[in-house]
Design a protein around this motif. Structure first.
Motif, PDB file in Angstrom:
ATOM      1  N   HIS A 138       0.854  -1.189   0.000  1.00 49.03           N
ATOM      2  CA  HIS A 138       0.000   0.000   0.000  1.00 49.03           C
ATOM      3  C   HIS A 138       0.886   1.233   0.000  1.00 49.03           C
ATOM      4  N   VAL A 139       0.498   2.224  -0.777  1.00 46.18           N
ATOM      5  CA  VAL A 139       1.174   3.524  -0.768  1.00 46.18           C
ATOM      6  C   VAL A 139       0.225   4.484  -0.068  1.00 46.18           C
ATOM      7  N   THR A 140       0.714   5.129   0.993  1.00 47.32           N
ATOM      8  CA  THR A 140      -0.137   6.014   1.784  1.00 47.32           C
ATOM      9  C   THR A 140       0.517   7.369   1.993  1.00 47.32           C
ATOM     10  N   ALA A 141      -0.316   8.360   2.249  1.00 44.57           N
ATOM     11  CA  ALA A 141       0.126   9.700   2.636  1.00 44.57           C
ATOM     12  C   ALA A 141      -0.991  10.306   3.474  1.00 44.57           C
ATOM     13  N   GLN A 142      -0.628  11.269   4.322  1.00 47.34           N
ATOM     14  CA  GLN A 142      -1.607  11.943   5.170  1.00 47.34           C
ATOM     15  C   GLN A 142      -1.410  13.446   5.080  1.00 47.34           C
ATOM     16  N   ARG A 143      -2.477  14.145   5.418  1.00 49.92           N
ATOM     17  CA  ARG A 143      -2.404  15.596   5.577  1.00 49.92           C
ATOM     18  C   ARG A 143      -3.428  15.999   6.637  1.00 49.92           C
ATOM     19  N   ASN A 144      -3.123  17.058   7.367  1.00 49.15           N
ATOM     20  CA  ASN A 144      -4.041  17.585   8.378  1.00 49.15           C
ATOM     21  C   ASN A 144      -4.741  18.837   7.891  1.00 49.15           C
ATOM     22  N   SER A 145      -4.062  19.585   7.023  1.00 48.34           N
ATOM     23  CA  SER A 145      -4.593  20.858   6.550  1.00 48.34           C
ATOM     24  C   SER A 145      -5.043  20.718   5.102  1.00 48.34           C
ATOM     25  N   CYS A 146      -6.212  21.248   4.820  1.00 45.80           N
ATOM     26  CA  CYS A 146      -6.749  21.252   3.451  1.00 45.80           C
ATOM     27  C   CYS A 146      -6.891  22.679   2.936  1.00 45.80           C
ATOM     28  N   GLY A 147      -6.117  23.585   3.459  1.00 47.24           N
ATOM     29  CA  GLY A 147      -6.158  24.993   3.076  1.00 47.24           C
ATOM     30  C   GLY A 147      -5.782  25.814   4.298  1.00 47.24           C
ATOM     31  N   GLU A 148      -5.677  27.109   4.105  1.00 41.64           N
ATOM     32  CA  GLU A 148      -5.275  27.974   5.205  1.00 41.64           C
ATOM     33  C   GLU A 148      -6.266  27.854   6.349  1.00 41.64           C
ATOM     34  N   ALA A 149      -5.764  27.425   7.504  1.00 40.16           N
ATOM     35  CA  ALA A 149      -6.567  27.298   8.729  1.00 40.16           C
ATOM     36  C   ALA A 149      -7.791  26.413   8.523  1.00 40.16           C
ATOM     37  N   MET A 150      -7.677  25.411   7.647  1.00 42.28           N
ATOM     38  CA  MET A 150      -8.811  24.534   7.374  1.00 42.28           C
ATOM     39  C   MET A 150      -8.384  23.080   7.565  1.00 42.28           C
ATOM     40  N   ARG A 151      -8.906  22.452   8.600  1.00 39.95           N
ATOM     41  CA  ARG A 151      -8.576  21.044   8.847  1.00 39.95           C
ATOM     42  C   ARG A 151      -9.302  20.161   7.838  1.00 39.95           C
ATOM     43  N   CYS A 152      -8.650  19.042   7.482  1.00 41.33           N
ATOM     44  CA  CYS A 152      -9.245  18.082   6.557  1.00 41.33           C
ATOM     45  C   CYS A 152     -10.250  17.204   7.290  1.00 41.33           C
ATOM     46  N   SER A 153     -11.287  16.810   6.575  1.00 38.72           N
ATOM     47  CA  SER A 153     -12.185  15.794   7.108  1.00 38.72           C
ATOM     48  C   SER A 153     -11.446  14.455   7.000  1.00 38.72           C
ATOM     49  N   PRO A 154     -11.898  13.426   7.692  1.00 40.95           N
ATOM     50  CA  PRO A 154     -11.200  12.138   7.621  1.00 40.95           C
ATOM     51  C   PRO A 154     -11.042  11.609   6.184  1.00 40.95           C
ATOM     52  N   SER A 155     -12.027  11.816   5.344  1.00 37.16           N
ATOM     53  CA  SER A 155     -11.922  11.317   3.970  1.00 37.16           C
ATOM     54  C   SER A 155     -10.945  12.127   3.122  1.00 37.16           C
ATOM     55  N   GLN A 156     -10.674  13.367   3.504  1.00 33.06           N
ATOM     56  CA  GLN A 156      -9.757  14.222   2.742  1.00 33.06           C
ATOM     57  C   GLN A 156      -8.313  14.101   3.208  1.00 33.06           C
ATOM     58  N   GLY A 157      -8.111  13.588   4.406  1.00 34.66           N
ATOM     59  CA  GLY A 157      -6.784  13.608   5.004  1.00 34.66           C
ATOM     60  C   GLY A 157      -5.945  12.369   4.773  1.00 34.66           C
ATOM     61  N   ARG A 158      -6.467  11.374   4.074  1.00 35.87           N
ATOM     62  CA  ARG A 158      -5.719  10.137   3.871  1.00 35.87           C
ATOM     63  C   ARG A 158      -5.729   9.751   2.395  1.00 35.87           C
ATOM     64  N   TYR A 159      -4.559   9.364   1.912  1.00 34.19           N
ATOM     65  CA  TYR A 159      -4.389   8.878   0.539  1.00 34.19           C
ATOM     66  C   TYR A 159      -3.875   7.447   0.633  1.00 34.19           C
ATOM     67  N   GLU A 160      -4.518   6.535  -0.094  1.00 33.07           N
ATOM     68  CA  GLU A 160      -4.041   5.155  -0.124  1.00 33.07           C
ATOM     69  C   GLU A 160      -4.342   4.531  -1.474  1.00 33.07           C
ATOM     70  N   VAL A 161      -3.339   3.855  -2.015  1.00 31.28           N
ATOM     71  CA  VAL A 161      -3.469   3.079  -3.241  1.00 31.28           C
ATOM     72  C   VAL A 161      -2.874   1.705  -2.961  1.00 31.28           C
ATOM     73  N   THR A 162      -3.552   0.652  -3.389  1.00 27.90           N
ATOM     74  CA  THR A 162      -3.042  -0.696  -3.263  1.00 27.90           C
ATOM     75  C   THR A 162      -2.305  -1.048  -4.545  1.00 27.90           C
ATOM     76  N   VAL A 163      -1.091  -1.545  -4.423  1.00 30.82           N
ATOM     77  CA  VAL A 163      -0.292  -1.922  -5.589  1.00 30.82           C
ATOM     78  C   VAL A 163      -0.060  -3.419  -5.528  1.00 30.82           C
ATOM     79  N   MET A 164      -0.488  -4.122  -6.580  1.00 30.49           N
ATOM     80  CA  MET A 164      -0.254  -5.563  -6.696  1.00 30.49           C
ATOM     81  C   MET A 164       0.833  -5.764  -7.759  1.00 30.49           C
ATOM     82  N   VAL A 165       1.930  -6.368  -7.356  1.00 29.75           N
ATOM     83  CA  VAL A 165       3.046  -6.605  -8.266  1.00 29.75           C
ATOM     84  C   VAL A 165       2.999  -8.064  -8.709  1.00 29.75           C
ATOM     85  N   THR A 166       3.050  -8.258 -10.016  1.00 31.83           N
ATOM     86  CA  THR A 166       3.074  -9.605 -10.595  1.00 31.83           C
ATOM     87  C   THR A 166       4.403  -9.811 -11.301  1.00 31.83           C
ATOM     88  N   LYS A 167       4.671 -11.058 -11.664  1.00 27.77           N
ATOM     89  CA  LYS A 167       5.930 -11.362 -12.364  1.00 27.77           C
ATOM     90  C   LYS A 167       5.978 -10.757 -13.732  1.00 27.77           C
TER      91      LYS A 167
END
Length: 167
Positions: A138-167
């Motif tokens: 999984h590739v993940t990243a987080q953020r707390n701020s979504c603009g000047e003095a604006m906190r992110c909602s839970p759905s806006q503050g997390r980035y995740e992508v699942t990567v499946m590697v095959t041969k």
């Protein structure tokens, strides 16, 4: 007969209405994050070379580039494929992989771009990985701020992508 120019002067009401529209647009921009890239809640359109899809079977001809549009997806790639993650705001943490045996990190960081208004978060947080061996990570990243003095909602503050590697 000489040509005369008639100048139309807008009424005070029209000027107030126009000013109100500009003020509303500016407020929307501040609250919604109208910076270069999606510092606010709305993601920007992906760059033309972004792909949130699987790489072709076999060796990929180029890197697989993921951005905000790939959030929540599963990407299938072959071993040896370069995966580039670009999140368009400096508010994002540097994207990290969950399993370095599957996705070997090969660089990344945060880069600011140009002049940026306060709270704009202008820039890119990026990371590169090489699909090292078959498996899932999984590739993940987080953020707390979504603009000047604006906190992110839970759905806006997390980035995740699942990567499946095959041969």
């Amino acid at each position: 007969m000489p040509h005369s120019t008639v100048r139309h002067r807008p009424s005070r009401r029209a000027l107030r209405t126009g000013l109100a529209a500009v003020t509303a647009a500016a407020a929307t921009c501040v609250l919604g994050g109208c910076s270069t890239g999606p510092a606010g809640p709305q993601p920007s359109p992906p760059p033309s070379n972004s792909r949130a899809t699987s790489a072709p079977t076999g060796r990929a001809s180029g890197p697989v580039v993921l951005d905000e549009q790939a959030r929540g997806t599963t990407v299938r790639v072959a071993t040896g494929t370069l995966i580039v993650v670009r999140l368009h705001s400096t508010y994002w943490s540097t994207p990290a992989g969950s399993n370095p045996h599957v996705l070997a990190p090969s660089g990344g960081g945060t880069t600011s771009t140009g002049t940026c208004p306060p709270g704009g978060g202008c820039g890119v947080s990026s990371a590169q990985f090489t699909a090292h061996r078959p498996g899932t990570a999984h590739v993940t990243a987080q953020r707390n701020s979504c603009g000047e003095a604006m906190r992110c909602s839970p759905s806006q503050g997390r980035y995740e992508v699942t990567v499946m590697v095959t041969k």
